[in-house]
Scaffold this motif. Structure first.
Motif, short mmCIF file in Angstrom:
data_model
loop_
_atom_site.label_atom_id
_atom_site.label_comp_id
_atom_site.label_asym_id
_atom_site.label_seq_id
_atom_site.Cartn_x
_atom_site.Cartn_y
_atom_site.Cartn_z
N GLN A 6 1.02 -1.01 0.01
CA GLN A 6 0.10 -0.12 -0.03
C GLN A 6 0.75 1.26 0.04
N LEU A 7 0.81 1.99 -1.11
CA LEU A 7 1.31 3.43 -1.25
C LEU A 7 0.60 4.29 -0.84
N LEU A 8 1.03 5.14 0.28
CA LEU A 8 -0.12 6.44 0.79
C LEU A 8 1.04 7.68 0.52
N ILE A 9 0.58 8.50 -0.39
CA ILE A 9 1.29 9.88 -0.84
C ILE A 9 0.20 10.94 -0.28
N ASN A 10 0.88 12.12 0.37
CA ASN A 10 0.33 13.09 0.68
C ASN A 10 1.22 14.30 0.36
N THR A 58 -11.99 7.26 -7.65
CA THR A 58 -11.53 6.14 -7.13
C THR A 58 -11.57 5.24 -8.43
N GLN A 80 -3.86 13.72 -1.80
CA GLN A 80 -3.45 12.42 -1.03
C GLN A 80 -3.90 11.65 -2.26
N ASP A 82 -4.02 6.97 -2.40
CA ASP A 82 -3.91 5.68 -1.73
C ASP A 82 -3.92 4.68 -2.91
N TYR A 84 -3.40 0.53 -3.45
CA TYR A 84 -3.22 -0.58 -2.74
C TYR A 84 -3.10 -1.82 -3.93
N TYR A 107 5.91 16.62 -0.93
CA TYR A 107 5.06 15.43 -0.68
C TYR A 107 6.04 14.23 0.00
N TYR A 109 5.78 10.12 1.29
CA TYR A 109 5.09 8.77 1.08
C TYR A 109 5.45 7.62 1.93
N ARG A 123 9.73 4.52 2.82
CA ARG A 123 9.20 5.95 3.17
C ARG A 123 10.14 7.12 2.51
#
Length: 143
Positions: A6-10, A58, A80, A82, A84, A107, A109, A123
């Motif tokens: 799971q890649l989370l970016i903000n 999405t 943001q 997300d 997965y 940003y 991640y 990260r």
């Protein structure tokens, strides 16, 4: 055994996308660019509620999902993402697409490997002041 990343970016942009149609087109182009396959969507909606104005898009992909949120009230606007997947994940390609097309900057991640609990596998550096290290000092396991 399949991967479960799971890649989370903000981060931020100075040119917030507001068009649902543009978001759908962009999301489909992202899916193709990172060599994934759409199974449903993309779907997008703009929320026009003070304090929460922005776009959400999405898409369900063969290996899971991608969600994009862009809040346009703050300046700069907040982005943001997300992603997965139980397939291969090319972080650099995702970041390049966000930077080039949406003007993503400043940003951070985080990549979680989720096959057994939540393991931080990569990260971005800086910006968190140790928060990520504190939250994920050890594997979180719900067994």
């Amino acid at each position: 055994m399949p991967l479960h990343n799971q890649l989370l970016i903000n981060g931020y942009t100075n040119s917030a996308m507001k068009s649902e149609e543009a978001a759908v087109e962009w999301m489909q182009s992202l899916v193709e660019y990172i060599d994934m396959k759409t199974i449903k969507g993309p779907y997008a909606a703009y929320v026009d509620v003070e304090g929460n104005r922005g776009l959400t898009c999405t898409v369900m992909i063969e290996t899971s999902h991608i969600a994009l949120h862009i809040w346009d009230e703050p300046t700069p606007s907040e982005i943001q993402l997300d992603l997965y997947t139980c397939g291969e994940l090319n972080i650099d390609k995702v970041l390049q697409k966000l930077e080039k097309d949406l003007g993503l900057f400043d940003y951070h991640y985080l990549v979680l490997e989720r096959s057994r609990g939540f393991n931080v596998v990569e990260r971005s550096r800086g910006g968190y002041d140790g928060l990520v290290d504190t939250l994920f000092e050890s594997q979180v396991d719900f067994e």
